[in-house]
Design a protein around this motif. Structure first.
Motif, PDB file in Angstrom:
ATOM      1  N   GLY A 196       0.809  -1.065  -0.334  1.00  0.00           N
ATOM      2  CA  GLY A 196      -0.103   0.306  -0.180  1.00  0.00           C
ATOM      3  C   GLY A 196       0.919   1.212   0.338  1.00  0.00           C
ATOM      4  N   LEU A 197       0.086   2.395  -0.183  1.00  0.00           N
ATOM      5  CA  LEU A 197       1.167   3.615  -0.275  1.00  0.00           C
ATOM      6  C   LEU A 197       0.486   4.301   0.695  1.00  0.00           C
ATOM      7  CD1 LEU A 197       2.716   5.761  -1.549  1.00  0.00           C
ATOM      8  CD2 LEU A 197       1.440   6.070  -3.327  1.00  0.00           C
ATOM      9  N   VAL A 198       0.832   4.906   2.393  1.00  0.00           N
ATOM     10  CA  VAL A 198       0.302   6.067   2.592  1.00  0.00           C
ATOM     11  C   VAL A 198       1.486   7.563   2.544  1.00  0.00           C
ATOM     12  CG1 VAL A 198      -0.139   6.984   4.057  1.00  0.00           C
ATOM     13  CG2 VAL A 198      -0.707   4.391   4.035  1.00  0.00           C
ATOM     14  N   ALA A 199       0.585   8.875   2.266  1.00  0.00           N
ATOM     15  CA  ALA A 199       1.506   9.976   1.291  1.00  0.00           C
ATOM     16  C   ALA A 199       1.179  10.820   2.914  1.00  0.00           C
ATOM     17  CB  ALA A 199       1.546  10.339   0.584  1.00  0.00           C
ATOM     18  N   ILE A 200       2.172  11.232   3.192  1.00  0.00           N
ATOM     19  CA  ILE A 200       1.507  12.159   4.823  1.00  0.00           C
ATOM     20  C   ILE A 200       1.864  13.442   4.037  1.00  0.00           C
ATOM     21  CG2 ILE A 200       1.498   9.998   6.693  1.00  0.00           C
ATOM     22  CD1 ILE A 200       4.277  10.840   7.934  1.00  0.00           C
ATOM     23  N   ASP A 201       1.996  14.446   4.777  1.00  0.00           N
ATOM     24  CA  ASP A 201       2.904  16.367   4.513  1.00  0.00           C
ATOM     25  C   ASP A 201       3.533  16.487   6.042  1.00  0.00           C
ATOM     26  OD1 ASP A 201       0.899  16.216   6.946  1.00  0.00           O
ATOM     27  OD2 ASP A 201      -0.951  17.278   5.700  1.00  0.00           O
ATOM     28  N   LYS A 202       3.583  17.507   5.966  1.00  0.00           N
ATOM     29  CA  LYS A 202       5.052  17.729   7.139  1.00  0.00           C
ATOM     30  C   LYS A 202       4.243  17.685   8.131  1.00  0.00           C
ATOM     31  CE  LYS A 202       4.237  22.794   6.470  1.00  0.00           C
ATOM     32  NZ  LYS A 202       4.592  23.817   5.578  1.00  0.00           N
ATOM     33  N   LYS A 254       6.386  12.165   3.013  1.00  0.00           N
ATOM     34  CA  LYS A 254       7.217  10.407   3.652  1.00  0.00           C
ATOM     35  C   LYS A 254       6.113  10.019   3.162  1.00  0.00           C
ATOM     36  CE  LYS A 254      10.339  11.082   5.747  1.00  0.00           C
ATOM     37  NZ  LYS A 254      12.370  11.465   5.707  1.00  0.00           N
ATOM     38  N   ILE A 255       6.451   9.149   2.417  1.00  0.00           N
ATOM     39  CA  ILE A 255       5.121   7.833   2.303  1.00  0.00           C
ATOM     40  C   ILE A 255       5.770   6.719   2.742  1.00  0.00           C
ATOM     41  CG2 ILE A 255       5.220   8.428  -0.526  1.00  0.00           C
ATOM     42  CD1 ILE A 255       7.450   6.026  -0.838  1.00  0.00           C
ATOM     43  N   MET A 256       4.780   5.858   3.281  1.00  0.00           N
ATOM     44  CA  MET A 256       4.996   4.511   4.174  1.00  0.00           C
ATOM     45  C   MET A 256       3.999   3.672   3.723  1.00  0.00           C
ATOM     46  SD  MET A 256       4.267   7.143   7.750  1.00  0.00           S
ATOM     47  CE  MET A 256       5.386   7.842   8.400  1.00  0.00           C
ATOM     48  N   LEU A 257       4.328   1.909   3.650  1.00  0.00           N
ATOM     49  CA  LEU A 257       3.755   1.574   3.976  1.00  0.00           C
ATOM     50  C   LEU A 257       2.287   1.815   5.246  1.00  0.00           C
ATOM     51  CD1 LEU A 257       6.182  -1.533   3.078  1.00  0.00           C
ATOM     52  CD2 LEU A 257       3.760  -0.445   1.548  1.00  0.00           C
ATOM     53  N   PRO A 258       1.296   0.415   4.254  1.00  0.00           N
ATOM     54  CA  PRO A 258       0.048   0.696   6.085  1.00  0.00           C
ATOM     55  C   PRO A 258       1.070   0.986   7.190  1.00  0.00           C
ATOM     56  CG  PRO A 258      -0.246  -0.132   4.305  1.00  0.00           C
ATOM     57  CD  PRO A 258       0.743   0.117   4.032  1.00  0.00           C
ATOM     58  N   GLY A 259       1.344  -0.777   7.648  1.00  0.00           N
ATOM     59  CA  GLY A 259       2.194  -0.271   8.968  1.00  0.00           C
ATOM     60  C   GLY A 259       3.172   0.935   9.041  1.00  0.00           C
ATOM     61  N   GLU A 260       3.951   0.849   8.207  1.00  0.00           N
ATOM     62  CA  GLU A 260       4.629   2.139   8.819  1.00  0.00           C
ATOM     63  C   GLU A 260       4.027   3.507   9.085  1.00  0.00           C
ATOM     64  OE1 GLU A 260       8.338   1.047   5.889  1.00  0.00           O
ATOM     65  OE2 GLU A 260       7.276   2.542   5.227  1.00  0.00           O
ATOM     66  N   TYR A 261       2.555   3.458   9.031  1.00  0.00           N
ATOM     67  CA  TYR A 261       2.005   4.505   8.994  1.00  0.00           C
ATOM     68  C   TYR A 261       1.209   4.429  10.223  1.00  0.00           C
ATOM     69  CZ  TYR A 261      -1.870   8.072   9.808  1.00  0.00           C
ATOM     70  OH  TYR A 261      -2.768   9.056   9.599  1.00  0.00           O
ATOM     71  N   ILE A 262       1.273   3.431  10.935  1.00  0.00           N
ATOM     72  CA  ILE A 262       0.379   3.050  12.387  1.00  0.00           C
ATOM     73  C   ILE A 262       1.455   2.528  12.780  1.00  0.00           C
ATOM     74  CG2 ILE A 262      -0.483   1.056  13.433  1.00  0.00           C
ATOM     75  CD1 ILE A 262      -2.056   2.539  11.532  1.00  0.00           C
ATOM     76  N   LEU A 268      11.762   9.364   1.210  1.00  0.00           N
ATOM     77  CA  LEU A 268      11.223   7.383   2.310  1.00  0.00           C
ATOM     78  C   LEU A 268      11.907   7.157   3.695  1.00  0.00           C
ATOM     79  CD1 LEU A 268      13.577   5.542  -0.287  1.00  0.00           C
ATOM     80  CD2 LEU A 268      11.385   5.467  -0.449  1.00  0.00           C
ATOM     81  N   ALA A 269      11.031   7.001   4.522  1.00  0.00           N
ATOM     82  CA  ALA A 269      11.958   6.503   6.133  1.00  0.00           C
ATOM     83  C   ALA A 269      13.091   6.367   5.824  1.00  0.00           C
ATOM     84  CB  ALA A 269      10.421   6.176   7.043  1.00  0.00           C
ATOM     85  N   ARG A 270      13.425   5.929   7.436  1.00  0.00           N
ATOM     86  CA  ARG A 270      15.002   5.191   8.025  1.00  0.00           C
ATOM     87  C   ARG A 270      14.306   4.305   8.187  1.00  0.00           C
ATOM     88  NH1 ARG A 270      13.967   7.466  12.941  1.00  0.00           N
ATOM     89  NH2 ARG A 270      14.723   4.808  14.354  1.00  0.00           N
TER      90      ARG A 270
END
Length: 506
Positions: free
Chosen positions: A88-94, A158-166, A209-211
């Motif tokens: 999945g793709l989760v896109a978050i703002d600042k 940042k972009i994240m996968l669903p589990g990374e967002y949680i 990308l996240a760390r």
């Protein structure tokens, strides 16, 4: 050892959470939400989206169920592990807020972007470094956003996968893993770094990308405000995270070359382990970095996915219920009243979007051989279960071409493996011994948290209480019968596929 561990499994249909006692392996309490299924929004054909707030709401409701069952359980949790729907793709703002609904695993809009990248970067380069075509994975989904929603893309922090967002909601830290980047087709398996050449091709800033941290490691600690909201201790670590299929394999202790796991929930998957970077030149099955991969001791998961498995069974349940609700157990009993082969009725379970085993073709579901004078509900239900197994075996034949010979498959006793007919059909069509275990994705994620937090001294200790509940062996007579039935099903499938192109352009 009396530490409690929390595992959260974020599916596309529901959220499940379990608290286990690390010492005894006992499930202390568990919760699942919603009672039916989470909504998937499809504004256009081939699209599939869910808002990340939906997952958070049902995580909270699942934890409320745990608190109701055992009021002190959550307060004793020492570490959290997360399993999640892949790709999945989760896109978050600042500010950390999602900019749009998440584009989830079964959304097929990005296929042309991945196909074009595969051709223009070069198939050899992609396969050797990414082990796959960019296909319909997270990187291609982000390319779609960049092309079709440029103003929104410009606001992505940042972009994240669903589990990374949680995990981010829990800790405030944006963290990914080599396994996670691999499933998004953003990891260079040769360089063992994020895939710079792919980022450059799509025009993605690497800071999106996240760390990167190991799968089994501290990914951040739960913030006090969030802990108060969920009833958890503050400052406990999120110490494991994996996509649902690598996690399913982990939960079954499938970690060594030649081992394989399967699941038959919303989608159906067979996931085999190799110590070499094997790949299918046509990307019909996909290779990802497994959870226990190390550069000096590599582990890869080879995954075949059938989009429509439990979703087909659920669709049949809705269609057949009419005036009264039919339980899945009753459906399984009805299916068993029909003979093997369902008296010539064939189900092709391809009704949930483009299928990778079919080279991203989307022929749709099909029922073939219907005879009004012969076929009743039992035939429909058996043909559906048989068709799902045939479609999974179609993918397993590709894995065999790659050099994977699967003789034993492990599964949790859940979802469609609750059906005696389904598990017996699976064993006799594939010729593999099926072993069913007392685990699921949320329990596996909890065990992973214990490994990542150092509560378990070793992987072996984490699986001390994993128990095989049942073994199903193939039967020679049924193997032969199903072999003939499968060949007839396969011939008709491949004839139908001739009407559908393999590639499409953006």
């Amino acid at each position: 050892m009396s530490d409690y561990l929390l595992g959260i499994d974020i599916g596309s249909s529901s959220i499940k959470a379990s608290v286990i006692n690390a010492g005894s392996g006992e499930v202390v309490a568990s919760g699942s939400s919603p009672a039916s299924e989470m909504k998937i929004t499809a504004r256009k054909t081939g699209w599939a989206e869910q808002h990340p707030d939906l997952w958070w709401r049902h995580i909270r409701l699942s934890l409320e169920q745990i608190a109701a069952q055992k009021p002190d359980a959550l307060k004793q949790v020492q570490a959290i592990g997360i399993a999640y729907q892949m790709h999945g793709l989760v896109a978050i703002d600042k500010g950390g807020r999602p900019l749009r609904d998440a584009i989830i695993w079964c959304d097929s809009r990005a296929v042309p972007y991945g196909n074009n990248a595969f051709r223009e970067i070069g198939e050899k380069r992609c396969l050797q470094s990414l082990l796959n075509s960019p296909g319909n994975f997270t990187a291609a989904k982000l390319a779609w956003v960049k092309d079709r929603e440029p103003q929104l893309f410009a606001r992505i922090k940042k972009i994240m996968l669903p589990g990374e967002y949680i995990a981010y909601r829990l800790t405030g830290e944006a963290v990914t893993t080599p396994s996670g980047l691999s499933e998004g087709i953003l990891w260079d398996c040769r360089a063992q770094t994020p895939a710079k050449f792919l980022l450059d091709y799509f025009g993605f800033d690497p800071t999106l990308l996240a760390r990167v941290e190991p799968v089994f490691a501290e990914h951040g600690r739960v913030r006090r405000q969030v802990a108060d909201e969920l009833g958890l201790p503050s400052n406990i670590p999120v110490s494991y995270r994996a996509g649902d299929q690598p996690n399913n394999a982990f939960s079954l202790n499938v970690l060594q070359p030649g081992e394989a796991a399967t699941t038959a929930g919303t989608s159906g998957v067979v996931y085999g382990i190799a110590d070499q970077a094997l790949y299918d030149p046509r990307s019909r099955v996909n290779t990802f970095v497994h959870v226990n991969h190390r550069s000096d001791d590599p582990r890869y998961g080879i995954l075949l996915c059938l989009n429509g498995t439990g979703s087909l069974n659920q669709w049949l349940k809705r269609c057949l219920s009419m005036e009264q609700t039919i339980a899945y157990e009753a459906m399984n009993e009805m299916a068993a009243t029909a003979p093997p082969g369902s008296e010539g009725l064939h189900f092709y379970p391809y009704g949930n979007g483009a299928e990778r085993t079919l080279e991203n073709r989307n022929p749709g579901a099909m029922l073939e051989g219907l005879n009004f004078n012969i076929h009743a509900r039992g035939h429909f239900l058996r043909a559906a279960q048989e068709g799902i197994v045939y479609a999974l075996f179609y993918g397993m034949e590709i894995m065999r071409e790659m050099g994977m010979e699967i003789k034993t498959v492990k599964a949790g006793k859940a979802n469609m493996f609750l059906s005696p007919l389904f598990r017996e059909t699976f064993a006799n069509v594939t010729g593999a011994t099926v072993q069913l275990y007392n685990t699921d994705g949320s329990i596996g994620a909890a065990r992973g948290a214990g490994v990542g937090a150092g509560i378990y001294a070793s992987m072996d200790e984490a699986f001390t209480h994993l128990e095989c509940l049942q073994t199903i062996e193939p039967e020679s007579d049924l193997e032969k019968q199903y072999g003939d039935l499968y060949q007839a099903w396969k011939e008709k499938l491949e004839l139908r596929l001739g009407d559908f192109p393999v590639h499409c352009e953006a």
